[in-house]
Write a protein that holds these residues in place. Structure first.
Motif, PDB file in Angstrom:
ATOM      1  N   THR B 130     -13.230   2.116   2.083  1.00  0.00           N
ATOM      2  CA  THR B 130     -12.605   2.435   3.365  1.00  0.00           C
ATOM      3  C   THR B 130     -11.328   1.633   3.567  1.00  0.00           C
ATOM      4  N   ASP B 131     -11.298   0.405   3.059  1.00  0.00           N
ATOM      5  CA  ASP B 131     -10.088  -0.412   3.189  1.00  0.00           C
ATOM      6  C   ASP B 131      -8.923   0.270   2.476  1.00  0.00           C
ATOM      7  N   GLY B 132      -9.222   0.844   1.323  1.00  0.00           N
ATOM      8  CA  GLY B 132      -8.187   1.545   0.568  1.00  0.00           C
ATOM      9  C   GLY B 132      -7.724   2.808   1.277  1.00  0.00           C
ATOM     10  N   TYR B 133      -8.664   3.557   1.828  1.00  0.00           N
ATOM     11  CA  TYR B 133      -8.295   4.797   2.530  1.00  0.00           C
ATOM     12  C   TYR B 133      -7.420   4.476   3.752  1.00  0.00           C
ATOM     13  N   VAL B 134      -7.859   3.471   4.490  1.00  0.00           N
ATOM     14  CA  VAL B 134      -7.134   3.115   5.712  1.00  0.00           C
ATOM     15  C   VAL B 134      -5.776   2.497   5.353  1.00  0.00           C
ATOM     16  N   ALA B 135      -5.748   1.702   4.282  1.00  0.00           N
ATOM     17  CA  ALA B 135      -4.474   1.109   3.855  1.00  0.00           C
ATOM     18  C   ALA B 135      -3.490   2.207   3.421  1.00  0.00           C
ATOM     19  N   GLU B 136      -4.022   3.224   2.768  1.00  0.00           N
ATOM     20  CA  GLU B 136      -3.172   4.355   2.366  1.00  0.00           C
ATOM     21  C   GLU B 136      -2.551   5.006   3.608  1.00  0.00           C
ATOM     22  N   SER B 137      -3.364   5.169   4.644  1.00  0.00           N
ATOM     23  CA  SER B 137      -2.850   5.747   5.885  1.00  0.00           C
ATOM     24  C   SER B 137      -1.840   4.814   6.549  1.00  0.00           C
ATOM     25  N   ALA B 138      -2.134   3.521   6.548  1.00  0.00           N
ATOM     26  CA  ALA B 138      -1.202   2.546   7.148  1.00  0.00           C
ATOM     27  C   ALA B 138       0.131   2.568   6.411  1.00  0.00           C
ATOM     28  N   ALA B 139       0.070   2.646   5.087  1.00  0.00           N
ATOM     29  CA  ALA B 139       1.294   2.684   4.288  1.00  0.00           C
ATOM     30  C   ALA B 139       2.072   3.972   4.566  1.00  0.00           C
ATOM     31  N   ARG B 140       1.353   5.077   4.560  1.00  0.00           N
ATOM     32  CA  ARG B 140       1.979   6.380   4.832  1.00  0.00           C
ATOM     33  C   ARG B 140       2.685   6.404   6.190  1.00  0.00           C
ATOM     34  N   MET B 141       2.032   5.827   7.195  1.00  0.00           N
ATOM     35  CA  MET B 141       2.574   5.906   8.552  1.00  0.00           C
ATOM     36  C   MET B 141       3.655   4.859   8.829  1.00  0.00           C
ATOM     37  N   THR B 142       3.857   3.935   7.906  1.00  0.00           N
ATOM     38  CA  THR B 142       4.926   2.952   8.081  1.00  0.00           C
ATOM     39  C   THR B 142       5.973   3.094   6.971  1.00  0.00           C
ATOM     40  N   GLY B 143       5.831   4.134   6.163  1.00  0.00           N
ATOM     41  CA  GLY B 143       6.828   4.400   5.121  1.00  0.00           C
ATOM     42  C   GLY B 143       6.794   3.418   3.961  1.00  0.00           C
ATOM     43  N   LYS B 144       5.611   2.905   3.655  1.00  0.00           N
ATOM     44  CA  LYS B 144       5.486   1.948   2.545  1.00  0.00           C
ATOM     45  C   LYS B 144       4.745   2.593   1.375  1.00  0.00           C
ATOM     46  N   ARG B 145       4.689   1.837   0.283  1.00  0.00           N
ATOM     47  CA  ARG B 145       4.045   2.308  -0.933  1.00  0.00           C
ATOM     48  C   ARG B 145       2.834   1.418  -1.192  1.00  0.00           C
ATOM     49  N   LEU B 146       1.704   2.065  -1.472  1.00  0.00           N
ATOM     50  CA  LEU B 146       0.487   1.298  -1.737  1.00  0.00           C
ATOM     51  C   LEU B 146       0.424   0.940  -3.218  1.00  0.00           C
ATOM     52  N   VAL B 147       0.129  -0.321  -3.505  1.00  0.00           N
ATOM     53  CA  VAL B 147       0.073  -0.782  -4.898  1.00  0.00           C
ATOM     54  C   VAL B 147      -1.268  -1.483  -5.146  1.00  0.00           C
ATOM     55  N   PRO B 148      -2.033  -1.036  -6.154  1.00  0.00           N
ATOM     56  CA  PRO B 148      -3.295  -1.717  -6.454  1.00  0.00           C
ATOM     57  C   PRO B 148      -3.011  -3.140  -6.937  1.00  0.00           C
ATOM     58  N   TYR B 149      -3.847  -4.046  -6.509  1.00  0.00           N
ATOM     59  CA  TYR B 149      -3.610  -5.459  -6.753  1.00  0.00           C
ATOM     60  C   TYR B 149      -4.862  -6.090  -7.363  1.00  0.00           C
ATOM     61  N   THR B 150      -4.666  -6.908  -8.374  1.00  0.00           N
ATOM     62  CA  THR B 150      -5.761  -7.699  -8.918  1.00  0.00           C
ATOM     63  C   THR B 150      -5.435  -9.161  -8.644  1.00  0.00           C
ATOM     64  N   PRO B 151      -6.380  -9.880  -8.039  1.00  0.00           N
ATOM     65  CA  PRO B 151      -6.102 -11.291  -7.745  1.00  0.00           C
ATOM     66  C   PRO B 151      -5.510 -11.996  -8.973  1.00  0.00           C
ATOM     67  N   GLY B 152      -4.395 -12.643  -8.764  1.00  0.00           N
ATOM     68  CA  GLY B 152      -3.673 -13.267  -9.865  1.00  0.00           C
ATOM     69  C   GLY B 152      -2.374 -12.533 -10.173  1.00  0.00           C
ATOM     70  N   ASP B 153      -2.336 -11.217  -9.831  1.00  0.00           N
ATOM     71  CA  ASP B 153      -1.091 -10.467 -10.016  1.00  0.00           C
ATOM     72  C   ASP B 153       0.029 -11.136  -9.222  1.00  0.00           C
ATOM     73  N   PRO B 154       1.251 -11.062  -9.729  1.00  0.00           N
ATOM     74  CA  PRO B 154       2.361 -11.643  -8.962  1.00  0.00           C
ATOM     75  C   PRO B 154       2.665 -10.840  -7.706  1.00  0.00           C
ATOM     76  N   MET B 155       3.100 -11.528  -6.672  1.00  0.00           N
ATOM     77  CA  MET B 155       3.655 -10.867  -5.485  1.00  0.00           C
ATOM     78  C   MET B 155       5.134 -11.198  -5.496  1.00  0.00           C
ATOM     79  N   GLY B 156       5.942 -10.401  -4.845  1.00  0.00           N
ATOM     80  CA  GLY B 156       7.374 -10.639  -4.966  1.00  0.00           C
ATOM     81  C   GLY B 156       8.168 -10.171  -3.768  1.00  0.00           C
TER      82      GLY B 156
END
Lengths: 386, 386
Positions: B130-156
């Motif tokens: 559900t977090d992913g579904y809702v995040a997809e909607s949040a991204a869609r409604m704010t014009g952002k792109r959803l990116v899968p993340y694995t702890p340890g991946d770089p943020m930038g």
């Protein structure tokens, strides 16, 4: 008040087919409760039902109750109990979340269903404020412009959707649901109705009038308890394209598949979001038992008779329309120093509420308010004013 | 299992300072309940409290209870009861709506708080769906792109916000909240944490680790009852810029002013939306009484001892990390035909749950699960597998 009024009230109560329903509620003789449009009275049987829910379903069965006690399907099952009261078919109505959250779902979905070139969202200018706040957010998040709307205003090629309250919470004015819905469709727009002050008070006819979306609360005329979850109606032919801005796991086609991609379920379930609040939901479901055998037409007939009777016996200016076709199930009276007057009314056992800046508001819930109550309320009001 | 294991369990139970808490819950001797991470057991005293809420507060006081029984302030008051359990200060946490709805509020607010040029929203790839579904909607409604993340991946420089589950619901892996939050801040992004499987199970330290937003559910380790409302935490210095996508009348600075324009309230109240579901909320508030005098550090120590003990006594492969720093309060075992095995375990009185495709999941709730329970669960599992 004259003895004549009291006699007339007794006569009307004696011939009232709904008078028997009063016994189903927890009420006391000292109080005339005219605030059921804010919080409906407690149906007497609900606490026993809830003790069983808590001690046996939660306490003993625990997690098994999601299946064995039917918790998982409660949102649709409870929706199906509300559906006939609002003129909707089974499978169209789901219960969960607050009215505000459901306004967001319905309005965003309506906007997404409209032609993308349409850039305006209309909201009735005297709306219950939360509808306006949420509509502003829905418009902002979908790139639309919010336009205040007065029933009768033209809709046009820029109109994506219109959000209207069926009954104005302040004045008690009943808006023309069939006419406004037809006008929206005529203009190529979608109509979203807020039924907070009409569901359980008068016939709504959602299906007959081809309403696109509707939301409403269940703790007023439906007596579901404080903050009981709201309902969302989606017209059957919109269900498959209903694109919710809150796609939680409960609206997934396979909620326990736990798949990373969202595949929406079919039917009313698509209006769900997260785990439903079962205690509040089951209290509401139980409370709906008082509707067994009750017709909403009979409720409406009594509501109009009650408000007519009350209006005949008060002297203050009514801001609630006199015409039956324009009146909800409340009477709002304009009164100098209304806050203090309501305080005194409550102290004398007549419970209505005060709305800024100068409104005394009295809700008439036909299932448990009688003509003697209306007579007493008018008499106490007269004595407070004197 | 050997007599030695049973003796060791009895020894550990005898020296367990939390053992006394078990009596506060409705449990039966026939069942080992290891599904408190799905639905916490019933605190015994809650049904009596709820009878009073229904019969007196709703049934007798009715509308007056919004003030006189403190209904109106229940969301903040209950939030303040949860705050110390998650390492938050008073006034930072509010209760209401489902976790999914709160993920939407928190993530949209975080995105809005980030530099508008940042266009990516990171969500842990194994998130509760559900977090992913809702995040997809949040991204869609704010014009952002959803990116899968694995702890340890770089943020930038493109990262606006990251949404991470503190404990993976499937494997029981505990993610590094301090490290990921610090990395997000280092990259100029905001961190939103889902505490569904850690609130009430282990110390979270929201304030100490400067978490920006957090949400969590209250019906697992907090025992609030089926579908009890979720909580939302907003870091104190973000409260005044918290821009909710669901600005309902309950979050208004003057909710009863009924003004057409939205002016957000100050503090935790800004996380509210519509009328809160009072019955579910007050059941939760009452359920939190079992935490009086309990330290979350003691809960964590017992949780690790319990899961250590259980892991020592099972032979199946554990997908839950052995390292304490990476383990939540559950043990997930990989098992062929896990669905059928769990069914048989439940039939023999050991209640865990099955997660697709091959996981047996056992939740350890230190307030009411003991070492003898863990020993019996391991023994029954061995006999089912044999």
């Amino acid at each position: 008040m004259s003895e004549q009024s009291a006699a007339r009230a007794a006569e009307l109560d004696a011939s009232d087919e709904l008078a028997v329903c009063r016994e189903l509620f927890s009420l006391d003789k000292e109080t005339v409760y005219l605030d059921g449009n804010s919080l409906g009275a407690l149906p007497r049987h609900v606490p026993d039902r809830m003790r069983d829910v808590m001690e046996r379903e939660w306490g003993q069965l625990r997690i098994r109750s999601w299946d064995e006690s039917g918790w998982w399907t409660a949102p649709e099952r409870t929706g199906d109990r509300i559906a006939p009261i609002i003129g909707a078919a089974a499978g169209t109505t789901v219960v969960g979340d607050s009215t505000s959250v459901n306004v967001f779902k319905a309005l965003v979905a309506a906007i997404r269903m409209a032609d993308p070139a349409r850039d305006e969202v209309l909201v009735d200018a005297t709306t219950f404020p939360t509808d306006g706040y949420v509509a502003e957010s829905a418009a902002r998040m979908t790139g639309k412009r919010l336009v205040p709307y007065t029933p009768g205003d033209p809709m046009g090629p820029r109109t994506a959707a219109v959000l209207v309250n069926h009954v104005d919470y302040r004045t008690g004015r009943l808006h023309d649901l069939p006419g406004i819905t037809a006008a929206a469709h005529e203009a190529g727009a979608l109509a979203v109705w807020d039924l907070c002050h009409s569901a359980g008070a008068l016939p709504v006819g959602l299906e007959a009038h081809e309403v696109d979306f509707a939301v409403g609360c269940t703790y007023k005329y439906l007596n579901g308890g404080p903050g009981s979850p709201a309902f969302l109606y989606v017209r059957p032919d919109h269900q498959s394209s209903f694109d919710s801005p809150l796609p939680g796991w409960n609206s997934h086609a396979d909620p326990f598949g736990m798949t990373p991609d969202f595949t929406p379920g079919t039917g009313a379930v698509r209006g769900r979001v997260g785990t439903p609040d079962i205690l509040s939901m089951l209290a509401l479901e139980s409370a709906l038992d008082v509707w067994d055998g009750v017709s909403i037409e009979a409720v409406r007939a009594k509501s109009l008779a009650l408000t007519d009777f009350f209006l005949e016996h008060v002297t203050l200016e009514s801001v609630t329309p006199a015409a039956h076709a324009e009146r909800g199930s409340q009477v709002s009276l304009r009164c100098a120093d209304a806050g203090a007057v309501m305080k005194e009314l409550i102290a004398r056992g007549v419970v209505g509420d005060f709305r800024q800046p100068d409104i005394l508001r009295f809700g008439f819930t036909p299932l448990y308010v009688g003509f003697a109550d209306a007579e007493r309320a008018a008499a106490v009001l007269a004595s407070v004013l004197a």
